[in-house]
Design an enzyme around this catalytic site. Structure first.
Site, PDB file in Angstrom:
ATOM      1  N   THR A   1       4.431   2.393   5.433  1.00 54.25           N
ATOM      2  CA  THR A   1       3.033   1.936   5.484  1.00 54.25           C
ATOM      3  C   THR A   1       2.283   2.818   6.467  1.00 54.25           C
ATOM      4  O   THR A   1       2.828   3.166   7.526  1.00 54.25           O
ATOM      5  CB  THR A   1       2.916   0.458   5.925  1.00 54.25           C
ATOM      6  OG1 THR A   1       1.559   0.219   6.364  1.00 54.25           O
ATOM      7  CG2 THR A   1       3.841   0.084   7.056  1.00 54.25           C
ATOM      8  N   ILE A   2       1.044   3.156   6.129  1.00 54.59           N
ATOM      9  CA  ILE A   2       0.287   4.010   7.072  1.00 54.59           C
ATOM     10  C   ILE A   2      -0.125   3.222   8.314  1.00 54.59           C
ATOM     11  O   ILE A   2      -0.523   3.801   9.300  1.00 54.59           O
ATOM     12  CB  ILE A   2      -0.967   4.640   6.412  1.00 54.59           C
ATOM     13  CG1 ILE A   2      -2.012   3.583   6.032  1.00 54.59           C
ATOM     14  CG2 ILE A   2      -0.586   5.505   5.225  1.00 54.59           C
ATOM     15  CD1 ILE A   2      -3.392   4.164   5.782  1.00 54.59           C
ATOM     16  N   ASP A   3      -0.037   1.892   8.274  1.00 55.63           N
ATOM     17  CA  ASP A   3      -0.566   1.068   9.368  1.00 55.63           C
ATOM     18  C   ASP A   3       0.266   1.081  10.657  1.00 55.63           C
ATOM     19  O   ASP A   3      -0.228   0.706  11.704  1.00 55.63           O
ATOM     20  CB  ASP A   3      -0.712  -0.394   8.905  1.00 55.63           C
ATOM     21  CG  ASP A   3      -1.867  -0.568   7.937  1.00 55.63           C
ATOM     22  OD1 ASP A   3      -2.589   0.409   7.699  1.00 55.63           O
ATOM     23  OD2 ASP A   3      -2.040  -1.686   7.424  1.00 55.63           O
TER      24      ASP A   3
ATOM     25  N   GLY B   1     -10.439  12.851  20.558  1.00 56.16           N
ATOM     26  CA  GLY B   1     -11.392  12.823  21.670  1.00 56.16           C
ATOM     27  C   GLY B   1     -12.506  11.807  21.510  1.00 56.16           C
ATOM     28  O   GLY B   1     -13.665  12.095  21.833  1.00 56.16           O
TER      29      GLY B   1
ATOM     30  N   GLY C   1       5.872  -2.302   3.714  1.00 58.55           N
ATOM     31  CA  GLY C   1       5.498  -2.895   4.997  1.00 58.55           C
ATOM     32  C   GLY C   1       6.033  -4.309   5.163  1.00 58.55           C
ATOM     33  O   GLY C   1       6.985  -4.704   4.472  1.00 58.55           O
ATOM     34  N   ASP C   2       5.399  -5.087   6.041  1.00 63.36           N
ATOM     35  CA  ASP C   2       5.961  -6.399   6.382  1.00 63.36           C
ATOM     36  C   ASP C   2       6.010  -7.365   5.188  1.00 63.36           C
ATOM     37  O   ASP C   2       6.989  -8.095   5.015  1.00 63.36           O
ATOM     38  CB  ASP C   2       5.256  -7.029   7.592  1.00 63.36           C
ATOM     39  CG  ASP C   2       3.750  -7.141   7.414  1.00 63.36           C
ATOM     40  OD1 ASP C   2       3.220  -6.598   6.419  1.00 63.36           O
ATOM     41  OD2 ASP C   2       3.101  -7.777   8.262  1.00 63.36           O
TER      42      ASP C   2
ATOM     43  N   VAL D   1      17.931   8.408  -3.964  1.00 71.68           N
ATOM     44  CA  VAL D   1      18.541   8.725  -5.266  1.00 71.68           C
ATOM     45  C   VAL D   1      19.666   9.748  -5.088  1.00 71.68           C
ATOM     46  O   VAL D   1      20.798   9.552  -5.567  1.00 71.68           O
ATOM     47  CB  VAL D   1      17.463   9.253  -6.255  1.00 71.68           C
ATOM     48  CG1 VAL D   1      18.113   9.844  -7.500  1.00 71.68           C
ATOM     49  CG2 VAL D   1      16.487   8.124  -6.622  1.00 71.68           C
TER      50      VAL D   1
ATOM     51  N   ARG E   1       1.006  -4.961  -5.070  1.00 70.60           N
ATOM     52  CA  ARG E   1       1.141  -6.126  -4.199  1.00 70.60           C
ATOM     53  C   ARG E   1       1.372  -7.294  -5.160  1.00 70.60           C
ATOM     54  O   ARG E   1       0.511  -7.587  -5.980  1.00 70.60           O
ATOM     55  CB  ARG E   1      -0.131  -6.340  -3.384  1.00 70.60           C
ATOM     56  CG  ARG E   1      -0.447  -5.165  -2.457  1.00 70.60           C
ATOM     57  CD  ARG E   1      -1.570  -5.492  -1.511  1.00 70.60           C
ATOM     58  NE  ARG E   1      -2.089  -4.292  -0.858  1.00 70.60           N
ATOM     59  CZ  ARG E   1      -1.579  -3.760   0.254  1.00 70.60           C
ATOM     60  NH1 ARG E   1      -0.538  -4.316   0.831  1.00 70.60           N
ATOM     61  NH2 ARG E   1      -2.108  -2.684   0.783  1.00 70.60           N
TER      62      ARG E   1
ATOM     63  N   GLY F   1       0.840  -1.206   0.000  1.00 72.46           N
ATOM     64  CA  GLY F   1       0.000   0.000   0.000  1.00 72.46           C
ATOM     65  C   GLY F   1       0.869   1.247   0.000  1.00 72.46           C
ATOM     66  O   GLY F   1       1.858   1.312   0.725  1.00 72.46           O
TER      67      GLY F   1
ATOM     68  N   ARG G   1      -5.168  -3.207   9.200  1.00 70.91           N
ATOM     69  CA  ARG G   1      -5.727  -4.566   9.221  1.00 70.91           C
ATOM     70  C   ARG G   1      -5.515  -5.316  10.523  1.00 70.91           C
ATOM     71  O   ARG G   1      -6.427  -5.834  11.126  1.00 70.91           O
ATOM     72  CB  ARG G   1      -5.120  -5.394   8.080  1.00 70.91           C
ATOM     73  CG  ARG G   1      -5.914  -5.313   6.827  1.00 70.91           C
ATOM     74  CD  ARG G   1      -5.185  -5.968   5.704  1.00 70.91           C
ATOM     75  NE  ARG G   1      -3.947  -5.251   5.377  1.00 70.91           N
ATOM     76  CZ  ARG G   1      -3.216  -5.494   4.315  1.00 70.91           C
ATOM     77  NH1 ARG G   1      -3.558  -6.463   3.510  1.00 70.91           N
ATOM     78  NH2 ARG G   1      -2.135  -4.807   4.077  1.00 70.91           N
TER      79      ARG G   1
ATOM     80  N   HIS H   1     -23.027  14.452  21.088  1.00 73.50           N
ATOM     81  CA  HIS H   1     -22.813  13.375  20.115  1.00 73.50           C
ATOM     82  C   HIS H   1     -21.842  12.348  20.694  1.00 73.50           C
ATOM     83  O   HIS H   1     -21.208  12.612  21.724  1.00 73.50           O
ATOM     84  CB  HIS H   1     -22.235  13.932  18.805  1.00 73.50           C
ATOM     85  CG  HIS H   1     -20.830  14.409  18.957  1.00 73.50           C
ATOM     86  ND1 HIS H   1     -19.752  13.716  18.490  1.00 73.50           N
ATOM     87  CD2 HIS H   1     -20.329  15.508  19.572  1.00 73.50           C
ATOM     88  CE1 HIS H   1     -18.646  14.372  18.798  1.00 73.50           C
ATOM     89  NE2 HIS H   1     -18.971  15.464  19.441  1.00 73.50           N
TER      90      HIS H   1
ATOM     91  N   ASP I   1       2.579  -0.942  11.478  1.00 74.33           N
ATOM     92  CA  ASP I   1       2.560  -2.316  11.990  1.00 74.33           C
ATOM     93  C   ASP I   1       3.911  -3.022  11.911  1.00 74.33           C
ATOM     94  O   ASP I   1       3.976  -4.247  11.935  1.00 74.33           O
ATOM     95  CB  ASP I   1       1.483  -3.142  11.261  1.00 74.33           C
ATOM     96  CG  ASP I   1       1.683  -3.174   9.755  1.00 74.33           C
ATOM     97  OD1 ASP I   1       2.582  -2.459   9.262  1.00 74.33           O
ATOM     98  OD2 ASP I   1       0.947  -3.898   9.073  1.00 74.33           O
TER      99      ASP I   1
HETATM  100  O1  F6P Z   1      -1.643   0.364   3.363  1.00 78.98           O
HETATM  101  C1  F6P Z   1      -2.128  -0.535   4.320  1.00 78.98           C
HETATM  102  C2  F6P Z   1      -3.565  -0.752   4.078  1.00 78.98           C
HETATM  103  O2  F6P Z   1      -4.059   0.521   3.990  1.00 78.98           O
HETATM  104  C3  F6P Z   1      -4.394  -1.532   5.068  1.00 78.98           C
HETATM  105  O3  F6P Z   1      -4.741  -0.869   6.228  1.00 78.98           O
HETATM  106  C4  F6P Z   1      -5.571  -1.930   4.237  1.00 78.98           C
HETATM  107  O4  F6P Z   1      -6.259  -3.007   4.727  1.00 78.98           O
HETATM  108  C5  F6P Z   1      -4.936  -2.217   2.925  1.00 78.98           C
HETATM  109  O5  F6P Z   1      -3.772  -1.433   2.859  1.00 78.98           O
HETATM  110  C6  F6P Z   1      -5.800  -2.069   1.725  1.00 78.98           C
HETATM  111  O6  F6P Z   1      -5.070  -1.715   0.610  1.00 78.98           O
HETATM  112  P1  F6P Z   1      -5.309  -2.276  -0.852  1.00 78.98           P
HETATM  113  O7  F6P Z   1      -6.784  -2.412  -1.064  1.00 78.98           O
HETATM  114  O8  F6P Z   1      -4.683  -1.220  -1.721  1.00 78.98           O
HETATM  115  O9  F6P Z   1      -4.616  -3.581  -0.964  1.00 78.98           O
END
Ligand code: F6P
Length: 322
Positions: A125-127, A185, A102-103, A24, A72, A11, A171, A215, A129
């Site tokens: 990765t934004i996760d 909050g 990521g991993d 670079v 991927r 991702g 995930r 709310h 993880d």
């Molecule tokens: O980049 C990580 C992530 O955003 C996960 O949190 C998410 O489940 C997944 O990628 C979904 O990405 P894609 O649909 O591009 O494979």
């Protein structure tokens, strides 16, 4: 002359471009040839490899996504394709590779390193993880993007006296929910790392209502064992207050990287180049307590994730209605 390659994989994450730029330019500065590999491991397998110049990474620092594109790769899970990837690098004379991802991307890197390629993992990765590093590139930007969305939701949600369930990415890791929920909050944060049952969520929402909260905000990680729409429906039935599920999806993965993400990307990629220049074995580069760290790539993948329970408990106290 030493030849190194860089690819972005999995991702996309804001700050990946800052990593590509640093790799670079630091490589060229050290007298190396730097090759950009398009579309992650997919591009490697297909030989989409181009020589990068100082100016080919100009004006990208502020851009989210990745100019190298990403993918991927299902093929790269198979050993015969890893062999093919190693041969492709050999054909281009590339003996050192920087993998920003990521991993899953790091796992591909470990496979390549078993075939004699020195691979440097830069955490993108934004996760958040990857447990060997405090933060991954893109996480800070995504948290801030989610925070902006939470502010918007608060306006409309309190005007209509509703509950909102904001489902964020991650995930297997609740950090995006935890950090954005704490800073935004949230009344309740739901993450895969902590069991929480629906009755408890309803109790907290009702408690908030009873004490005059206009709310309720629930920030939920996508990996939590419940669907946001389902939760909204149940909450509505059990609390009598309207509830809406909001899923920002890929919106939270784009956008201009924050200073923090650009900095982590820049220093980790620069370190990756330095290690390749010094003929180091494969490493994962990250930050720990503010310091740059580099550990064995395969070992980095074995570091056990530790959820920040203190932050979680604190947000629980602060989100209480009383
Ligand atoms: O980049 C990580 C992530 O955003 C996960 O949190 C998410 O489940 C997944 O990628 C979904 O990405 P894609 O649909 O591009 O494979």
């Amino acid at each position: 002359m030493k030849k190194i390659g860089i690819l972005t994989s999995g991702g996309d994450a804001p700050g990946m471009n800052a990593a590509v730029r640093a790799a670079v330019r630091c490589g060229i500065e050290r007298g190396m040839e730097v090759y950009g590999i398009k579309r992650g491991y997919e591009g490697l397998l297909d030989g989409e490899i181009v020589k990068m110049e100082w100016h080919s990474v100009g004006d990208i620092l502020q851009r989210g996504g990745t100019i190298l594109r990403t993918a991927r790769s299902a093929r790269f899970m198979e050993q015969k394709w890893v062999d093919h990837g190693a041969r492709m690098l050999e054909a281009f004379g590339i003996d050192g590779l920087i993998v920003v991802g990521g991993d899953g991307s790091f796992r591909g890197g470990v496979d390549l390193s078993k075939r004699g390629i020195s691979v440097m993992g830069v955490p993108g990765t934004i996760d958040n993880d990857l447990a060997y590093t405090d933060f991954t590139i893109g996480f800070d930007t995504a948290v801030n993007t989610i925070l902006g969305l939470i502010s918007n939701i608060r306006d409309t949600s309190s005007s209509h006296e509703r509950s909102t369930i904001m489902e964020v990415m991650g995930r297997h890791c609740g950090d995006l929910a935890l950090y954005s929920g704490l800073a935004g909050g949230a009344d309740v944060i739901l993450v895969p790392e902590v069991k929480c049952d629906i009755n408890e969520v309803c109790r907290r929402v009702l408690q908030g209502q009873a004490t005059g909260k206009a709310h309720s905000l629930i920030v939920m990680a996508e990996g939590f064992d419940m669907d946001a729409t389902e939760l909204a429906k149940t909450l509505e039935e059990m609390t009598g207050r309207e509830a809406r599920a909001v899923v920002p999806g890929y919106i939270q993965r784009g956008g201009s990287p924050t200073e923090k993400d650009r900095r982590i990307a820049t220093i980790t990629a620069a370190k990756a180049v330095e290690l390749l220049y010094d003929d180091s074995s494969s490493k994962a580069i990250g930050v720990n307590g503010g310091e740059l760290v580099a550990m064995d790539l395969a070992e980095a993948l074995n570091v056990k994730p530790e959820f920040n329970n203190d932050l979680y408990e604190l947000s629980n106290i602060l989100g209480k209605g009383r």
